[in-house]
Design a protein around this motif. Sequence first.
Motif: not given
Lengths: 146, 146
Positions: B78, B80-82, B84, B86, B100, B135-138
């Motif tokens: 799962r 969480d996009l920037p 907010g 899901h 992403i 860590l999520e990278i966009f």
Amino acid sequence: MTRAATTATHAGGHLVAALDRAGHRLTGPRRSVADLVAARDGHFTAADLVEDARRQGIGRATVFRSIDLFTSLGLVERVDLPGGEHAYVACETAHHHHAICTSCGRSFDVDDAGLSEVLGTIGHRSGFRVTAHRLEIFGLCAACQR
Amino acid sequence: MTRAATTATHAGGHLVAALDRAGHRLTGPRRSVADLVAARDGHFTAADLVEDARRQGIGRATVFRSIDLFTSLGLVERVDLPGGEHAYVACETAHHHHAICTSCGRSFDVDDAGLSEVLGTIGHRSGFRVTAHRLEIFGLCAACQR
DNA sequence: TTCCACGTGAGACACAGTATCATGTAGGAC
DNA sequence: GTCCTACATGATACTGTGTCTCACGTGGAA
Ligand SMILES: [Zn+2]
Ligand SMILES: [Zn+2]
Ligand SMILES: [Zn+2]
Ligand SMILES: [Zn+2]
């Protein structure tokens, strides 16, 4: 790394000041929600805040609107806990990340500490152009390790 | 960094195999959901999957149960996009992070690339004992930069 | 083939967040 | 101070996402 929140009455002064600076009205409900946010120690859920606010006659919608406002000003941030639940934390306005103690729930602001280099490496290697990122750190704060 | 998903029919084979390995029953609905997940290009919402599944007569609850299952096996994560919102992404099972693409929605697996050192630095400096992180990278993938 | 623990679909439920709308008020103009 | 109006509020209804329950169905071992 500094504690994110303090615990005095009317501690929401700097939140209120930020609202003022951004040209928003300084209403009673907003001041109250600001105080409630500032009084919180560690992360809190929307439900927590709604409950606090309800006791002061402040409506649900206003709480959410205030959270949005503070979020847009960078004074509150929404975090996603490891279990998938959501919470909010009060924080300073510059770009930073949160280290959240899984024992006491307090959050600490963390600077990049080299993260931007890591992101640079990732981008360079793969041709991906990084424009935004989110890092959340979970563990035990110094106090809770004892 | 490798593409996270492929697009063939019955591409969910490795998901099904993982279910088997973990001792879960290989039912028709689960196979179907596995295929639907594997067929997805980039991130998808629960609603996307529910809609796909509904057309095949598969119930809402089963979709969520399958997502939980795949998540617990590390095959779906799962994010969480920037903004907010899901979403879920299919991924490999080892510890990793996602980059992403904000244009095409595809996700790419990223290894630590030095992140663990950064986390070590943070912990050392502050006395915080890091036990988990996210860590999520966009950004824009190589294809979408053109 | 038999059997039952596990899986399923339908639908009720719980919870977070949003939209609407009539009423209220902050704060600027005067 | 007094108006005035754009903005804020609270009540309430609504949406969306994920969970729970329960009667029914079935994978897969014996
Ligand atoms: Zn702690
Ligand atoms: Zn950063
Ligand atoms: Zn792309
Ligand atoms: Zn990692």
